[in-house]
Design a protein around this motif. Sequence first.
Motif, PDB file in Angstrom:
ATOM      1  N   LEU A 549       0.835  -1.210   0.000  1.00 25.35           N
ATOM      2  CA  LEU A 549       0.000   0.000   0.000  1.00 25.35           C
ATOM      3  C   LEU A 549       0.866   1.255   0.000  1.00 25.35           C
ATOM      4  N   ALA A 550       1.978   1.197   0.773  1.00 24.23           N
ATOM      5  CA  ALA A 550       2.887   2.346   0.829  1.00 24.23           C
ATOM      6  C   ALA A 550       3.543   2.589  -0.531  1.00 24.23           C
ATOM      7  N   ALA A 551       3.724   1.525  -1.329  1.00 25.73           N
ATOM      8  CA  ALA A 551       4.358   1.671  -2.648  1.00 25.73           C
ATOM      9  C   ALA A 551       3.428   2.340  -3.660  1.00 25.73           C
ATOM     10  N   ASP A 552       2.084   2.362  -3.376  1.00 25.55           N
ATOM     11  CA  ASP A 552       1.098   3.041  -4.227  1.00 25.55           C
ATOM     12  C   ASP A 552       1.190   2.543  -5.677  1.00 25.55           C
ATOM     13  N   LEU A 553       1.085   1.198  -5.843  1.00 18.85           N
ATOM     14  CA  LEU A 553       1.196   0.588  -7.166  1.00 18.85           C
ATOM     15  C   LEU A 553      -0.086   0.812  -7.962  1.00 18.85           C
ATOM     16  N   GLN A 554       0.053   1.229  -9.198  1.00 19.45           N
ATOM     17  CA  GLN A 554      -1.114   1.447 -10.059  1.00 19.45           C
ATOM     18  C   GLN A 554      -1.703   0.096 -10.471  1.00 19.45           C
ATOM     19  N   GLY A 555      -3.013  -0.067 -10.293  1.00 12.57           N
ATOM     20  CA  GLY A 555      -3.680  -1.313 -10.658  1.00 12.57           C
ATOM     21  C   GLY A 555      -3.595  -2.383  -9.585  1.00 12.57           C
ATOM     22  N   PHE A 556      -3.114  -2.024  -8.381  1.00 10.88           N
ATOM     23  CA  PHE A 556      -2.962  -2.994  -7.290  1.00 10.88           C
ATOM     24  C   PHE A 556      -4.327  -3.331  -6.687  1.00 10.88           C
ATOM     25  N   ARG A 557      -4.693  -4.613  -6.674  1.00 14.49           N
ATOM     26  CA  ARG A 557      -5.937  -5.088  -6.087  1.00 14.49           C
ATOM     27  C   ARG A 557      -5.619  -6.243  -5.138  1.00 14.49           C
ATOM     28  N   TYR A 558      -6.360  -6.298  -4.043  1.00 13.78           N
ATOM     29  CA  TYR A 558      -6.123  -7.381  -3.088  1.00 13.78           C
ATOM     30  C   TYR A 558      -7.414  -7.711  -2.371  1.00 13.78           C
ATOM     31  N   THR A 559      -7.454  -8.915  -1.816  1.00 16.87           N
ATOM     32  CA  THR A 559      -8.582  -9.355  -0.994  1.00 16.87           C
ATOM     33  C   THR A 559      -8.079 -10.400   0.000  1.00 16.87           C
ATOM     34  N   ASP A 560      -8.874 -10.673   1.034  1.00 17.14           N
ATOM     35  CA  ASP A 560      -8.437 -11.582   2.093  1.00 17.14           C
ATOM     36  C   ASP A 560      -8.692 -13.040   1.769  1.00 17.14           C
ATOM     37  N   SER A 561      -9.476 -13.339   0.757  1.00 17.62           N
ATOM     38  CA  SER A 561      -9.763 -14.746   0.445  1.00 17.62           C
ATOM     39  C   SER A 561      -9.530 -15.017  -1.032  1.00 17.62           C
ATOM     40  N   THR A 562      -9.190 -16.258  -1.332  1.00 17.47           N
ATOM     41  CA  THR A 562      -8.931 -16.651  -2.715  1.00 17.47           C
ATOM     42  C   THR A 562     -10.214 -16.638  -3.536  1.00 17.47           C
ATOM     43  N   GLU A 563     -11.357 -16.994  -2.915  1.00 17.05           N
ATOM     44  CA  GLU A 563     -12.631 -17.017  -3.635  1.00 17.05           C
ATOM     45  C   GLU A 563     -12.995 -15.615  -4.134  1.00 17.05           C
ATOM     46  N   GLU A 564     -12.869 -14.603  -3.253  1.00 15.21           N
ATOM     47  CA  GLU A 564     -13.157 -13.224  -3.660  1.00 15.21           C
ATOM     48  C   GLU A 564     -12.185 -12.770  -4.734  1.00 15.21           C
ATOM     49  N   ALA A 565     -10.934 -13.195  -4.603  1.00 16.38           N
ATOM     50  CA  ALA A 565      -9.936 -12.825  -5.607  1.00 16.38           C
ATOM     51  C   ALA A 565     -10.295 -13.398  -6.967  1.00 16.38           C
ATOM     52  N   LEU A 566     -10.826 -14.648  -6.998  1.00 16.94           N
ATOM     53  CA  LEU A 566     -11.237 -15.258  -8.259  1.00 16.94           C
ATOM     54  C   LEU A 566     -12.370 -14.468  -8.908  1.00 16.94           C
ATOM     55  N   GLN A 567     -13.305 -14.016  -8.083  1.00 16.39           N
ATOM     56  CA  GLN A 567     -14.416 -13.212  -8.603  1.00 16.39           C
ATOM     57  C   GLN A 567     -13.919 -11.889  -9.182  1.00 16.39           C
ATOM     58  N   MET A 568     -13.006 -11.228  -8.430  1.00 15.26           N
ATOM     59  CA  MET A 568     -12.465  -9.946  -8.901  1.00 15.26           C
ATOM     60  C   MET A 568     -11.706 -10.120 -10.210  1.00 15.26           C
ATOM     61  N   ALA A 569     -10.939 -11.206 -10.317  1.00 16.46           N
ATOM     62  CA  ALA A 569     -10.146 -11.422 -11.528  1.00 16.46           C
ATOM     63  C   ALA A 569     -11.008 -11.797 -12.718  1.00 16.46           C
ATOM     64  N   SER A 570     -12.190 -12.403 -12.438  1.00 21.87           N
ATOM     65  CA  SER A 570     -13.075 -12.857 -13.520  1.00 21.87           C
ATOM     66  C   SER A 570     -13.874 -11.717 -14.127  1.00 21.87           C
ATOM     67  N   GLU A 571     -14.049 -10.616 -13.372  1.00 23.27           N
ATOM     68  CA  GLU A 571     -14.832  -9.489 -13.874  1.00 23.27           C
ATOM     69  C   GLU A 571     -14.164  -8.868 -15.087  1.00 23.27           C
ATOM     70  N   ASN A 572     -14.987  -8.306 -15.940  1.00 22.69           N
ATOM     71  CA  ASN A 572     -14.460  -7.660 -17.138  1.00 22.69           C
ATOM     72  C   ASN A 572     -13.598  -6.473 -16.744  1.00 22.69           C
ATOM     73  N   HIS A 573     -12.413  -6.409 -17.257  1.00 16.66           N
ATOM     74  CA  HIS A 573     -11.474  -5.345 -16.875  1.00 16.66           C
ATOM     75  C   HIS A 573     -12.031  -3.956 -17.184  1.00 16.66           C
ATOM     76  N   ARG A 574     -12.900  -3.844 -18.217  1.00 20.29           N
ATOM     77  CA  ARG A 574     -13.404  -2.523 -18.607  1.00 20.29           C
ATOM     78  C   ARG A 574     -14.395  -1.968 -17.605  1.00 20.29           C
ATOM     79  N   ASP A 575     -14.897  -2.853 -16.708  1.00 22.55           N
ATOM     80  CA  ASP A 575     -15.858  -2.390 -15.718  1.00 22.55           C
ATOM     81  C   ASP A 575     -15.207  -1.600 -14.600  1.00 22.55           C
ATOM     82  N   ASP A 576     -13.872  -1.511 -14.512  1.00 26.88           N
ATOM     83  CA  ASP A 576     -13.173  -0.803 -13.420  1.00 26.88           C
ATOM     84  C   ASP A 576     -13.511   0.675 -13.446  1.00 26.88           C
TER      85      ASP A 576
END
Length: 576
Positions: A549-576
């Motif tokens: 977070l301190a590095a302030d990376l552009q496009g950095f996304r995170y979540t606490d569970s792998t299931e939520e991460a799978l959902q986030m990664a599956s979403e259409n990138h253009r919806d951001d």
Amino acid sequence: MERPLLRRVSAWGCCSYNALKAWLPILSWLPRYKLKWLQMDLLAGLTVGLTTVPQALAYAEVAGLPVQYGLYSAFMGGFIYTLLGTSKDVTLGPTAIMSLLCFSVVGGEPHRAVLLSLLCGLIQAVMALLRLGFLLDFISFPVIKGFTCAAAVTIGFGQVKNILGLQGIPHQFFQQVYYTFYKIPEARIGDVVLGLLCLVLLVMLMFMKTSLGSDDVPPYSRLARKLVWAVATMRNALVVVAASLIAFSWDAYGHHVFTITGETSRGLPPFRPPPTSDTTANGTIISFGEIVEGLGGGLAVIPFMGLLESIAIAKAFASQNDYRIDANQELLAIGVTNIMGSFVSAYPVTGSFGRTAVNSQTGVCTPAGGIVTSVIVLLSLAFLMPVFYYIPKASLAAVIICAVAPMLDYRVVAKMWRIRKLDLLPFVVTFSMSFWQVQYGIIGGVGVSGVLLLYNMARPQIKVSDHGVLVMELSSGLSFPATEYLSHIIHTQALQASPPQSVVLDCHHVSVIDYTVISELEDVLRQFELRNVRLVFSRLQPSVLKVLLAADLQGFRYTDSTEEALQMASENHRDD
């Protein structure tokens, strides 16, 4: 006002005393010393002393020094360790491995061996004060085993010449093997018979001691068992004394059939600073700097091996007898022993496994047993040196061979083969190179172990699974040597695929992350953005998340569970 002041003074005094106890462990047990402890310490010290004297004489032979130097090296440790040591069992003194290392570095030159003790002690003491004991962790078990097995072969075969009574045998191992077999026709019958007889007696007594603890032997009476145990424990002293009486008897009748130790310096060693220069046979003076330069890598290897051997012994017996040791305090005790030992003409010493085992089995209660052992060595120096004239070299050789034989642990090779075959590589390198130069064997083994360790850091295991989105699970930590490999896996598996795939990076094993990794991740995130896919981090540890977070990376996304991460990664990138 007086009471707060008194409390502060009392607290300061208590803290000072506790700090003093940390540096002088004797203050922890001496105030509660009991009469019963004194009886057990006296018995243990006497038993170990009778074991130490013949071994010290024999190990001086391994170091290529006159026999009295073994005794010079055997008494200072008892006094110093009583003050500074944290194990009740450990006994410091000359050992087979340290004697071999000393010979390999100084070549049997007494002045340089004494100076080596001072330098090793200074290095060890500085390591203790700087709390550098963790450096010993980089010497792996296969390296230690490879070295000890090679040392057992080198030391044991080096004594064959004394069993055979041969003269003029070179010290280099391969030449030693060749010339020993070449000169077998010159063997002296008296030395051969006496040496083999001593070996048989020592082995028999050793097995007698072992059989006392087994269930498949006839029961002994309590007195008989104690007698057998005492005789078997003091077997080295008894065999050397018996061999000396035989040699004296033959010599008295004018039959010089044995190679004997010969004339030795009498009396206690003078207390004086170790020599800082040396003079060759032709009168050339060698300066301190030239001596240190000549010691080479041995100046790094010997202090480390001394510390490693002693601390391993201390930890083993602390675990066996249910108490704890302070590793850095042990470093200090060994360092001060070697420093002070150099003032009485000692060569480098460390903990002895065999004598420590005897000390523990005899029931020692405190380190004070070492004082009794040291007194026996001093009495031997003061009054028994003329008697040592008649000690046959074959009997000392038998003592050494029996002492180093257990070090040749062939079973460890099969065990490493079953557990992890790659560990045989540093073992074989250390074992093989030690026959060339002992210190090079250790350095080579540590180098190979270091390469394997760095390779594992640079090539962490990455488990890749496909859930419509690639999940990459790092099975170990992530540090800068691994960044290129991680980037390569991500590019080949996801970004260069057709079409490019999103990735979930499971980081629950990653506890530390550095600037190099951050820089590489910044570039990887940019590549994902360009290809219209996502890189999502999951299960980040708080310390790692804070850095990211301190590095302030552009496009950095995170979540606490792998299931939520799978959902986030599956979403259409253009919806951001």
